[in-house]
Design a protein around this motif. Sequence first.
Motif, mmCIF file in Angstrom:
data_model
loop_
_atom_site.group_PDB
_atom_site.id
_atom_site.type_symbol
_atom_site.label_atom_id
_atom_site.label_comp_id
_atom_site.label_asym_id
_atom_site.label_seq_id
_atom_site.Cartn_x
_atom_site.Cartn_y
_atom_site.Cartn_z
ATOM 1 N N VAL A 198 0.834 -1.207 0.000
ATOM 2 C CA VAL A 198 0.000 0.000 0.000
ATOM 3 C C VAL A 198 0.866 1.253 0.000
ATOM 4 C CG1 VAL A 198 -1.684 1.313 1.340
ATOM 5 C CG2 VAL A 198 -1.943 -1.158 1.088
ATOM 6 N N VAL A 199 1.918 1.239 0.817
ATOM 7 C CA VAL A 199 2.802 2.419 0.899
ATOM 8 C C VAL A 199 3.501 2.677 -0.439
ATOM 9 C CG1 VAL A 199 4.885 3.330 1.994
ATOM 10 C CG2 VAL A 199 3.136 2.198 3.383
ATOM 11 N N LEU A 200 4.073 1.636 -1.035
ATOM 12 C CA LEU A 200 4.786 1.820 -2.298
ATOM 13 C C LEU A 200 3.830 2.188 -3.436
ATOM 14 C CD1 LEU A 200 7.539 -0.946 -2.304
ATOM 15 C CD2 LEU A 200 7.592 1.374 -1.386
ATOM 16 N N THR A 201 2.620 1.636 -3.411
ATOM 17 C CA THR A 201 1.632 2.009 -4.429
ATOM 18 C C THR A 201 1.267 3.483 -4.308
ATOM 19 O OG1 THR A 201 0.749 -0.246 -4.422
ATOM 20 C CG2 THR A 201 -0.623 1.467 -5.395
ATOM 21 N N ALA A 202 1.146 3.973 -3.065
ATOM 22 C CA ALA A 202 0.876 5.397 -2.861
ATOM 23 C C ALA A 202 2.023 6.256 -3.387
ATOM 24 C CB ALA A 202 0.628 5.672 -1.379
ATOM 25 N N LEU A 203 3.257 5.821 -3.141
ATOM 26 C CA LEU A 203 4.409 6.570 -3.662
ATOM 27 C C LEU A 203 4.420 6.575 -5.187
ATOM 28 C CD1 LEU A 203 7.254 5.388 -1.244
ATOM 29 C CD2 LEU A 203 6.054 7.579 -1.233
ATOM 30 N N VAL A 204 4.127 5.418 -5.798
ATOM 31 C CA VAL A 204 4.059 5.351 -7.259
ATOM 32 C C VAL A 204 2.954 6.271 -7.782
ATOM 33 C CG1 VAL A 204 3.520 3.842 -9.206
ATOM 34 C CG2 VAL A 204 5.081 3.067 -7.441
ATOM 35 N N SER A 205 1.852 6.349 -7.067
ATOM 36 C CA SER A 205 0.758 7.223 -7.491
ATOM 37 C C SER A 205 1.185 8.679 -7.484
ATOM 38 C CB SER A 205 -0.454 7.015 -6.574
ATOM 39 O OG SER A 205 -0.902 5.679 -6.607
ATOM 40 N N LEU A 206 1.886 9.102 -6.438
ATOM 41 C CA LEU A 206 2.351 10.488 -6.382
ATOM 42 C C LEU A 206 3.366 10.778 -7.480
ATOM 43 C CD1 LEU A 206 2.755 10.973 -2.517
ATOM 44 C CD2 LEU A 206 0.991 11.946 -3.991
ATOM 45 N N LEU A 207 4.318 9.855 -7.674
ATOM 46 C CA LEU A 207 5.314 10.070 -8.723
ATOM 47 C C LEU A 207 4.670 10.034 -10.109
ATOM 48 C CD1 LEU A 207 8.301 7.906 -7.401
ATOM 49 C CD2 LEU A 207 7.994 10.377 -7.246
ATOM 50 N N SER A 208 3.651 9.207 -10.284
ATOM 51 C CA SER A 208 2.942 9.164 -11.565
ATOM 52 C C SER A 208 2.234 10.483 -11.838
ATOM 53 C CB SER A 208 1.934 8.011 -11.574
ATOM 54 O OG SER A 208 2.578 6.771 -11.386
ATOM 55 N N GLN A 209 1.685 11.076 -10.786
ATOM 56 C CA GLN A 209 1.060 12.388 -10.950
ATOM 57 C C GLN A 209 2.085 13.428 -11.387
ATOM 58 O OE1 GLN A 209 -1.061 13.701 -7.490
ATOM 59 N NE2 GLN A 209 -1.652 15.663 -8.388
ATOM 60 N N TYR A 210 3.275 13.377 -10.801
ATOM 61 C CA TYR A 210 4.333 14.302 -11.223
ATOM 62 C C TYR A 210 4.723 14.058 -12.680
ATOM 63 C CZ TYR A 210 4.902 14.977 -6.164
ATOM 64 O OH TYR A 210 4.689 15.243 -4.852
ATOM 65 N N LEU A 211 4.796 12.789 -13.078
ATOM 66 C CA LEU A 211 5.133 12.466 -14.467
ATOM 67 C C LEU A 211 4.122 13.066 -15.436
ATOM 68 C CD1 LEU A 211 6.225 8.707 -14.311
ATOM 69 C CD2 LEU A 211 7.671 10.655 -14.838
ATOM 70 N N VAL A 212 2.851 12.889 -15.126
ATOM 71 C CA VAL A 212 1.803 13.389 -16.019
ATOM 72 C C VAL A 212 1.827 14.910 -16.100
ATOM 73 C CG1 VAL A 212 -0.694 13.504 -16.360
ATOM 74 C CG2 VAL A 212 0.361 11.359 -15.641
ATOM 75 N N GLU A 213 2.108 15.559 -14.978
ATOM 76 C CA GLU A 213 2.088 17.016 -14.951
ATOM 77 C C GLU A 213 3.277 17.654 -15.655
ATOM 78 O OE1 GLU A 213 1.915 17.891 -10.828
ATOM 79 O OE2 GLU A 213 -0.248 17.500 -10.626
ATOM 80 N N ILE A 255 5.446 16.042 -18.104
ATOM 81 C CA ILE A 255 5.986 15.398 -19.296
ATOM 82 C C ILE A 255 6.066 16.367 -20.478
ATOM 83 C CG2 ILE A 255 3.700 14.519 -19.951
ATOM 84 C CD1 ILE A 255 5.156 12.075 -21.126
ATOM 85 N N GLU A 256 5.083 17.248 -20.623
ATOM 86 C CA GLU A 256 5.114 18.178 -21.754
ATOM 87 C C GLU A 256 6.218 19.216 -21.588
ATOM 88 O OE1 GLU A 256 1.114 19.219 -23.536
ATOM 89 O OE2 GLU A 256 0.479 18.526 -21.562
ATOM 90 N N ASP A 257 6.377 19.765 -20.376
ATOM 91 C CA ASP A 257 7.448 20.737 -20.144
ATOM 92 C C ASP A 257 8.814 20.101 -20.311
ATOM 93 O OD1 ASP A 257 5.658 22.799 -19.602
ATOM 94 O OD2 ASP A 257 5.512 22.257 -17.488
ATOM 95 N N ALA A 258 8.962 18.849 -19.850
ATOM 96 C CA ALA A 258 10.239 18.158 -20.013
ATOM 97 C C ALA A 258 10.540 17.916 -21.486
ATOM 98 C CB ALA A 258 10.226 16.840 -19.249
ATOM 99 N N SER A 259 9.527 17.561 -22.257
ATOM 100 C CA SER A 259 9.733 17.317 -23.690
ATOM 101 C C SER A 259 10.159 18.588 -24.407
ATOM 102 C CB SER A 259 8.438 16.766 -24.305
ATOM 103 O OG SER A 259 8.062 15.557 -23.691
ATOM 104 N N TYR A 260 9.497 19.695 -24.109
ATOM 105 C CA TYR A 260 9.863 20.957 -24.754
ATOM 106 C C TYR A 260 11.257 21.413 -24.334
ATOM 107 C CZ TYR A 260 4.865 21.087 -25.783
ATOM 108 O OH TYR A 260 3.604 20.779 -26.210
ATOM 109 N N SER A 261 11.594 21.182 -23.064
ATOM 110 C CA SER A 261 12.913 21.592 -22.583
ATOM 111 C C SER A 261 14.028 20.772 -23.210
ATOM 112 C CB SER A 261 12.958 21.476 -21.058
ATOM 113 O OG SER A 261 14.242 21.773 -20.554
ATOM 114 N N TRP A 262 13.783 19.489 -23.421
ATOM 115 C CA TRP A 262 14.796 18.606 -23.998
ATOM 116 C C TRP A 262 14.806 18.625 -25.519
ATOM 117 C CZ3 TRP A 262 13.211 13.975 -20.398
ATOM 118 C CH2 TRP A 262 13.630 14.267 -19.091
#
Length: 455
Positions: free
Chosen positions: A309-324, A326-333
């Motif tokens: 449960v703890v690791l799934t919650a961490l993956v959920s938070l990191l996944s939210q960061y990824l989604v938010e 990804i577009e800025d990272a793509s434009y920057s790179w």
Amino acid sequence: MQYFGFTCNIFRFLWERKMGSLQEPWVLENVDSKGLVRHGKTSINMSSSLLRTKSDLPLGSRVRCPMLRHFLANLHEVVLGTKLSVIFPVVPLAFVAHFYGFGRPWVFALSLLGVSALAERISFLTEQIAYYIGPTVGGLVNATCGNATELIIAIFALRQNKIDMVKYSLLGSVLSNMLLVLGTSLFCGGIAYLRKGQKFNRRQAEVNCILLLLALLCHSLPLLFRMSGASAADTADPILQLSRASSVVMLIAYITYLVFQLFTHSQFFEAQEEPKDEEDGALEQGGGEGEEEEEEAVIGFWSAFVWLVVLTALVSLLSQYLVETIEDASYSWGISVSFNSMILLPIVGNAAEHAGAIIFAFKDKLDISLGVALGSATQISMFAVPLCVIAAWIMGIDMDLNFNLLETGCLALSIIAVAFTLQDGNSHYLKGLILILLYSVIGACFFVSKTPLTT
């Protein structure tokens, strides 16, 4: 003095663990003498077992407090029990980068690395739970949670109405497993056994290819419906209804596939034992004693459940960061969002699972490598994709199975290439190289593509 002694014990444990990992050979765990997966585990979970480490000196073994000793022992197994523990510091760094306003490309990169490490640990914890709930139910749990990270990322992308990102990431996972992982496994195994060659269970490959062709049909029909000549406004609602109906059919087919795999025809998915010559015996010398031992659970059921449960919650938070980000990272790179979603995200996010499949090919366990690559591709195409369509339907979001002409064409040609590659049950390095080159061409195609994500 007590704190000093406790600190010294920790440093001594880390040093002995490091030196032991350099001296001990990698042992093929959780596989019996025929190469069969035990305890209801699937080939997908087997791929991560090779990345685990063992130590005779558990962390906190000399701590007097029972609760603290139990917690430290579980912490040792979950956090330090893998060769990927060196990249676990990126998980807190990702949270620090997010809360302190670091550059969004940094947040994306750190979150992606963190998801890769946590995904392997989630596989380990579901495997531990399978020890307590029996082989049949454990196999179902492992098969369902095998691609949990892709589903979590997809759900967060759906919540932000980034439907194209969901399609790109799921399709990219299918292509990376079919072409990159399978191709690299065949290539490395062909090089390791250059004169002898390798053989695999053709029936397992046939079953997975049939399911992939069914998934391709369900993806192609909405596209063909759209290209039939009617206007987009007239075909939008019928395509959506067709996609939802096809998703229900795909889920029914996947459930039937699980029954077929775990109950009625499990022998189709068993690795066949072949007589070993002197060369093979020399290659596998030193690992035979480890294969005879039955592995046991290293942490308790409720401890594994809480950590899951703890690791799934961490993956959920990191996944939210990824989604938010990804577009800025793509434009920057300076790379396209489609390339980031379809190529980079699946490769890094499942790096541990992919590495395990390649290692099994080096050990002449090609059936397990095929189970990881084709099994994961089948699971995503027949379970994750239709589940996302149904979840979007429940959330009031219109997601269909129309992946556009370019994406569907890449999927169709890839499935055809894999089916021809695996039709004779024999493998050599040229087959693997061709699949790798196919994936490279597809990656180049989406690298030059500048199609933005639609919201």
